[in-house]
Write a protein that holds these residues in place. Structure first.
Motif, PDB file in Angstrom:
ATOM      1  N   SER A  15       0.828  -1.190   0.000  1.00 19.20           N
ATOM      2  CA  SER A  15       0.000   0.000   0.000  1.00 19.20           C
ATOM      3  C   SER A  15       0.871   1.251   0.000  1.00 19.20           C
ATOM      4  N   ARG A  16       0.289   2.334  -0.487  1.00 18.29           N
ATOM      5  CA  ARG A  16       1.012   3.608  -0.497  1.00 18.29           C
ATOM      6  C   ARG A  16       1.051   4.242   0.885  1.00 18.29           C
ATOM      7  N   SER A  17      -0.060   4.153   1.619  1.00 17.54           N
ATOM      8  CA  SER A  17      -0.185   4.825   2.915  1.00 17.54           C
ATOM      9  C   SER A  17       0.160   3.881   4.058  1.00 17.54           C
ATOM     10  N   ARG A  18       1.222   4.175   4.761  1.00 21.12           N
ATOM     11  CA  ARG A  18       1.584   3.344   5.922  1.00 21.12           C
ATOM     12  C   ARG A  18       0.497   3.421   6.993  1.00 21.12           C
ATOM     13  N   ASP A  19      -0.023   4.620   7.246  1.00 22.06           N
ATOM     14  CA  ASP A  19      -1.014   4.780   8.309  1.00 22.06           C
ATOM     15  C   ASP A  19      -2.262   3.947   8.028  1.00 22.06           C
ATOM     16  N   LEU A  20      -2.779   4.041   6.794  1.00 23.11           N
ATOM     17  CA  LEU A  20      -3.984   3.282   6.466  1.00 23.11           C
ATOM     18  C   LEU A  20      -3.713   1.788   6.488  1.00 23.11           C
ATOM     19  N   ALA A  21      -2.540   1.395   6.003  1.00 19.05           N
ATOM     20  CA  ALA A  21      -2.205  -0.030   5.985  1.00 19.05           C
ATOM     21  C   ALA A  21      -2.069  -0.575   7.398  1.00 19.05           C
ATOM     22  N   GLU A  22      -1.378   0.149   8.253  1.00 23.37           N
ATOM     23  CA  GLU A  22      -1.178  -0.348   9.612  1.00 23.37           C
ATOM     24  C   GLU A  22      -2.489  -0.411  10.385  1.00 23.37           C
ATOM     25  N   GLN A  23      -3.396   0.525  10.105  1.00 25.64           N
ATOM     26  CA  GLN A  23      -4.719   0.457  10.718  1.00 25.64           C
ATOM     27  C   GLN A  23      -5.452  -0.791  10.242  1.00 25.64           C
ATOM     28  N   ALA A  24      -5.406  -1.043   8.928  1.00 15.96           N
ATOM     29  CA  ALA A  24      -6.066  -2.236   8.379  1.00 15.96           C
ATOM     30  C   ALA A  24      -5.442  -3.516   8.926  1.00 15.96           C
ATOM     31  N   ILE A  25      -4.133  -3.525   9.081  1.00 16.46           N
ATOM     32  CA  ILE A  25      -3.447  -4.709   9.619  1.00 16.46           C
ATOM     33  C   ILE A  25      -3.897  -4.979  11.050  1.00 16.46           C
ATOM     34  N   ARG A  26      -4.026  -3.914  11.837  1.00 13.93           N
ATOM     35  CA  ARG A  26      -4.500  -4.086  13.221  1.00 13.93           C
ATOM     36  C   ARG A  26      -5.930  -4.629  13.250  1.00 13.93           C
ATOM     37  N   GLU A  27      -6.783  -4.069  12.416  1.00 16.95           N
ATOM     38  CA  GLU A  27      -8.176  -4.514  12.373  1.00 16.95           C
ATOM     39  C   GLU A  27      -8.286  -5.965  11.912  1.00 16.95           C
ATOM     40  N   LEU A  28      -7.510  -6.315  10.905  1.00 13.66           N
ATOM     41  CA  LEU A  28      -7.556  -7.687  10.390  1.00 13.66           C
ATOM     42  C   LEU A  28      -7.009  -8.687  11.403  1.00 13.66           C
TER      43      LEU A  28
END
Length: 322
Positions: free
Chosen positions: A63-76
């Protein structure tokens, strides 16, 4: 295929028959498989990552956005008990793509499945990629092609270590290929000096053109790498409600969200079928449609002459970026 027939095919993709494919039951155990999903922090990509994690794959969320990716990783992780791995990938510039590929190579020697899911739609006509290419085409076609080709050694290694002898590349296109103009690719519109051509076509037609090119690249890749155990297939995920359409304006967004009947949970069905099903292990150069069905090619989805020319265009752009 005339305009009436192509429009009919386009609309057919929005009302597919009920599918018997169920990822929870039909995806085999993926223990030991290394997978990349581009654009995996949201929409269809996120749902794809979720199902892969549930089946024990080692998943890189590119992903381009680290913040959005890390949020999604936490949720998943909360949803699945498994943790995806962030891989920074900005498809709008080839040097950025090269950095992402090198980062992956520093961690892994094998890649078993690559889902080229990321896309952009509705970018301003004046915006170009780092290489001076129309931005939708640069992000949806040139960047993913460069990423895929840089990962050939890892895909070959993945094929050798797979029980079925295959590594799979899954390229997400769109039913917009049936609304693409009759030239299939307007080459002038791709380049820095093609502002007049881009203005004439408009943003949505440029998006449809880019999604045709995703399919064209997939077909040509399939021809060139089948003998190395790598398969390449393209698909339309269906009329899915995602944030991809957020730049199209309020009325268009309302229309799409009203009449695109399928929630995001339906979005990964065809991708997962192509990328993981034992039934599709020998599929190569195919065109898959909602939900989890193969479709015959027609003149709007297969043109060997244009596919070969696109390959040459991509290779020319890639020079000096490896």
């Amino acid at each position: 295929m005339g305009a009436v027939e192509s429009t009919r095919r386009f609309l057919d993709h929005f009302v597919p028959p009920a599918s018997t494919y169920d990822p929870e039951k039909d995806i085999p155990d993926l223990t030991g498989k290394v997978v990349i999903v581009t654009g995996g922090n949201g929409g269809v990509g996120r749902e794809t990552v979720k199902h892969l994690l549930l089946k024990n794959a080692k998943v890189y969320m590119a992903s381009r956005s680290r913040d959005l990716a890390e949020q999604a990783i936490r949720e998943l992780k909360e949803e699945t008990g498994k943790e995806a791995i962030f891989l920074e990938l900005d498809l709008s510039g080839l040097d950025k793509v090269t950095r992402a590929a090198k980062e992956f190579k520093s961690k892994e020697s094998e890649l078993h499945i690559l889902f080229n899911s990321a896309a952009t739609l509705g970018t301003p006509l004046e915006q170009l990629s780092d290489e001076g290419v129309e931005l939708q085409f640069g992000t949806n076609v040139l960047g993913p092609a460069h990423f895929t080709l840089l990962l050939i050694p890892e895909l070959v290694a993945g094929a050798k270590s797979s029980p079925d002898g295959k590594a799979r590349v899954v390229n997400v296109s769109s039913s917009g290929v049936y609304l693409n103009h009759s030239r299939l690719l307007d080459w002038e519109s791709l380049e820095k000096g093609g502002s007049a051509e881009r203005s004439k076509l408009g943003s949505l037609a440029l998006y449809n053109q880019s999604k045709y090119a995703v399919l064209a690249f997939s077909n040509e890749f399939a021809r060139r790498y089948a003998d190395q155990g790598i398969t390449s297939n393209a698909l339309n995920p269906g009329g899915i409600r995602t944030r991809l359409f957020r730049r199209m304006g309020s009325f268009s967004e309302w229309f799409i969200y009203t009449f695109m009947a399928y929630p995001v949970e339906k979005g990964p069905l065809t991708s997962l079928y192509v990328g993981t099903s034992p039934e599709t292990k020998d599929a190569n150069g195919g065109w898959f449609i909602p939900f989890a069905r193969v479709s015959p090619h027609d003149r709007f989805t297969k043109n060997p002459e244009i596919e070969a020319r696109l390959w040459e265009w991509i290779e020319e752009k890639r020079k000096g970026h490896d």
